[in-house]
Design a protein around this motif. Structure first.
Motif, PDB file in Angstrom:
ATOM      1  N   LYS A   1       0.866  -1.162   0.000  1.00  0.00           N
ATOM      2  CA  LYS A   1       0.000   0.000   0.000  1.00  0.00           C
ATOM      3  C   LYS A   1       0.903   1.211   0.000  1.00  0.00           C
TER       4      LYS A   1
ATOM      5  N   ALA B   1      -7.408   3.986   7.643  1.00  0.00           N
ATOM      6  CA  ALA B   1      -7.328   2.517   7.702  1.00  0.00           C
ATOM      7  C   ALA B   1      -8.493   1.814   7.022  1.00  0.00           C
ATOM      8  N   ILE B   2      -9.444   2.565   6.509  1.00  0.00           N
ATOM      9  CA  ILE B   2     -10.631   1.925   5.921  1.00  0.00           C
ATOM     10  C   ILE B   2     -11.139   2.628   4.656  1.00  0.00           C
TER      11      ILE B   2
ATOM     12  N   SER C   1      -1.565  -4.344   5.426  1.00  0.00           N
ATOM     13  CA  SER C   1      -1.089  -3.289   6.318  1.00  0.00           C
ATOM     14  C   SER C   1       0.327  -3.671   6.706  1.00  0.00           C
TER      15      SER C   1
ATOM     16  N   ASP D   1      -9.546  -3.927   4.113  1.00  0.00           N
ATOM     17  CA  ASP D   1      -8.822  -2.752   4.603  1.00  0.00           C
ATOM     18  C   ASP D   1      -8.906  -2.696   6.127  1.00  0.00           C
ATOM     19  N   ALA D   2     -10.114  -2.794   6.645  1.00  0.00           N
ATOM     20  CA  ALA D   2     -10.282  -2.724   8.103  1.00  0.00           C
ATOM     21  C   ALA D   2      -9.610  -3.909   8.793  1.00  0.00           C
TER      22      ALA D   2
ATOM     23  N   SER E   1      -7.130  -5.827   7.848  1.00  0.00           N
ATOM     24  CA  SER E   1      -5.664  -5.861   7.846  1.00  0.00           C
ATOM     25  C   SER E   1      -5.133  -4.998   8.987  1.00  0.00           C
ATOM     26  N   THR E   2      -5.780  -3.872   9.231  1.00  0.00           N
ATOM     27  CA  THR E   2      -5.351  -3.014  10.341  1.00  0.00           C
ATOM     28  C   THR E   2      -5.673  -3.690  11.683  1.00  0.00           C
TER      29      THR E   2
END
Ligand code: AMP
Ligand code: MG
Length: 573
Positions: free
Chosen positions: A24, A392-393, A461, A504-505, A507-508
């Motif tokens: 990313k 983060a999302i 992430s 996305d969420a 991975s964080t």
């Protein structure tokens, strides 16, 4: 004395369809430069730039170079610099079938933002024309002027193009001048290596009078050249249609195979426009976005918000609940305190952290709806210092929105990539799945392996995306909102799940929670799988869930001994 180095490893990775690297990158959503300093000057469209460079040509063809990792390394050594691209689109101007010159439209990251420019090179290797298409900085714009650019024509790869020696500097624009010089060397290097040294056989697609060529911000390109798609013989002969733009401070790229180039182009345009719309809604550096307005006013009184914005906040709150607060969009003040917004990383005192902690809680966000979910409502912050950071999302969410728009055009395959948040629809032409490479967390030139995906999303992430080091300790941009400190132990997490928002969420979340707890939470999302990379005494240990392993092929890099693999069960406690 403390050695304080701030790194941003934000290399944009492959645009190749064979392997898309899932780093990313260019996470420029948070920057030192205030939002209102950002200016975008569009000087030329792509079409105008090509006309300028090839005024006499009766035909312009494109050739897409996709570099192998070895080729890229060779070019980097030649140019003595890192490259963020894995390929180039080269335009070749012809008259009566004779080559008149080559040109590349490319970007360099200036102080904060990328600028786009074209360099035309004659068959004798000398620069014929150079022009800036788009400039996005508040300062340094002088490099776009003719009175600066006149210095380049005539120069060739033999010329080192040194600032203050070969090129006269502009006081106050030194950085931009430096980047421009490096960018020109890059173009000369590519054309020299691939065309003038005869490495490349030219067998390219005609694109001369293609009216569909991207003509907006100039950063986009659409490649109608199928020669490089490396399809198997079983491919149906559909064309690869692809366009890239800068959105949310990173590269947004959509690729699809289609028989109907016009419809495919329209679908890609509409989907990229949707991402831009999401940026205008959710950006925390655009002053006039809904999110910025909420950040400015919601601590004073409830702020009226659109139903769409509330839906985004609710999705974020869902993941906060799910993770017991490990994921929290109100982490913003902490991200700022540790210096990740202005890239001045430093270690704050415990007192400073503790003072901010009460402002950091998703429970400080109060949503009120005027009736059902489709209606607008209000957002209120219960703490005076609460701020939202969508970092983060937001990109994953924008990918899902873009996908919805894309699907309306009735195309059954696509790869939608917003800075490494990737959704793949259907199958690429002639293949069973889309391949997505996973970057080695400590060596950007290596991949750990690749995923083969269909109708699902993936995101990574990693601590290598943005971090600073003090006395050899690495502090990453992902912060545990409960302690107020950057997460240690985990170094990268790749998730595969049904939607862009999920990956996305998650991975964080898994990054913050670590292997044990992270895997436990994965169970709550059907179809979610993970690869978790941890660092222990200099050794990298990788854990994959069984489902991840089924979609993943490891690449055995020669002599690589630094990585140990474990396959774990997602419901392992
Ligand atoms: P990602 O790369 O998707 O993991 O997002 C990381 C970005 O989200 C960081 O650069 C911060 O802006 C923000 N962030 C950091 N820690 C958290 C957290 N615990 N929860 C939500 N957002 C975070
Ligand atoms: Mg994320």
């Amino acid at each position: 004395m403390n050695k304080n180095v701030f790194f941003r490893f934000s290399f944009y990775v492959s645009l190749s369809l064979l392997v898309l690297f899932a780093g990313k990158v260019f996470s420029q959503e948070r920057e030192a430069e205030p939002a209102d300093n950002f200016q975008m000057e569009v000087y030329l469209t792509q079409e105008e730039a090509l006309k300028l460079v090839f005024p006499e040509s009766d035909e312009i063809v494109t050739d897409e170079i996709i570099m192998t990792p070895e080729e890229k390394q060779h070019l980097e050594q030649l140019l003595k610099r890192r490259l963020f691209e894995d390929g180039f689109i080269v335009y070749i101007g012809k008259k009566n079938d004779e080559i008149q010159g080559y040109a590349i439209i490319t970007e360099e990251i200036g102080k904060f933002h990328p600028f786009t420019f074209i360099v035309g090179v004659k068959p004798n290797g000398k620069i014929s024309e150079i022009a800036v298409l788009v400039y996005r900085e508040s300062r340094g714009g002088e490099i776009a002027r003719k009175r600066f650019l006149y210095q380049f024509p005539g120069k060739s790869f033999k010329n080192p193009i040194r600032i203050n020696k070969d090129i006269i500097n502009i006081t106050g624009a030194t950085m931009s001048v430096q980047y421009m010089c490096a960018g020109v060397r890059k173009v000369l290097g590519v054309i020299n290596e691939y065309y003038l040294n005869g490495k490349r056989e030219i067998n390219v697609t005609k694109e001369g009078n293609d009216k569909k060529m991207q003509s907006s911000a100039g950063v986009a390109h659409r490649n109608l050249n199928e020669k490089q798609s490396k399809k198997g013989d079983e491919a149906s002969g559909k064309k690869l249609v692809k366009e890239t733009r800068m959105i949310m401070g990173t590269f947004a790229e959509i690729s699809t195979y289609s028989n109907n180039v016009k419809n495919a182009g329209a679908a890609i345009d509409a989907a990229l426009n949707e991402m831009e719309r999401m940026d205008a809604l959710l950006s925390n550096y655009k002053k006039d976005s809904e999110l910025s307005r909420v950040n400015r006013e919601a601590a004073k009184s409830p702020v009226p918000c659109s139903a769409e914005f509330l839906e985004f906040i609710e999705q974020s709150l869902f993941f906060s609940e799910l993770s017991g607060g490990a994921f929290d969009i109100t982490v913003s003040p902490l991200v700022s305190l540790w210096g990740f917004f202005n890239e001045k990383g430093h270690i704050p005192s415990d007192e400073e952290i503790n003072r901010l902690l009460p402002s950091v809680s998703y429970k400080n966000i109060e949503i009120k709806r005027n009736g059902d979910k489709k209606k607008p409502g209000t957002v209120f912050f219960k703490h005076i210092s609460t701020q939202i950071d969508p970092g983060a999302i937001g990109k994953g969410y924008a990918v899902d929105k873009a996908l919805n728009v894309f699907k309306k055009y009735g195309i059954d395959n696509a790869c939608i990539n917003l800075g490494g948040n990737i959704y793949v629809l259907g199958e690429p032409d002639g293949k069973d799945a889309w391949r997505v490479g996973i970057q080695h967390p400590r060596n950007k030139n290596e991949i750990l392996g690749y995923l083969e995906l269909k109708d699902e999303a993936t995101a990574t992430s990693g601590d290598y995306e943005r971090f600073f080091e003090i006395d050899g300790d690495r502090y990453s941009h992902i912060i545990d909102p409960r302690t107020g400190k950057p997460v240690k132990g985990t170094i990268a997490v790749t998730i595969v799940a049904p939607s862009g928002t999920d990956v996305d969420a998650l991975s964080t979340i898994v990054y913050v929670l670590g292997k044990e707890k992270g895997l436990k939470h994965l169970r709550e999302i059907p179809g979610a799988e993970a690869l978790i990379a941890c660092e222990n005494g200099g050794k990298i240990v990788l854990y994959t869930t069984r489902g991840f392993n089924e979609k993943f092929t490891r690449v055995e890099n020669e002599g690589k001994t630094d990585v140990t693999w474990h396959v774990v069960s997602a419901n392992q406690q």
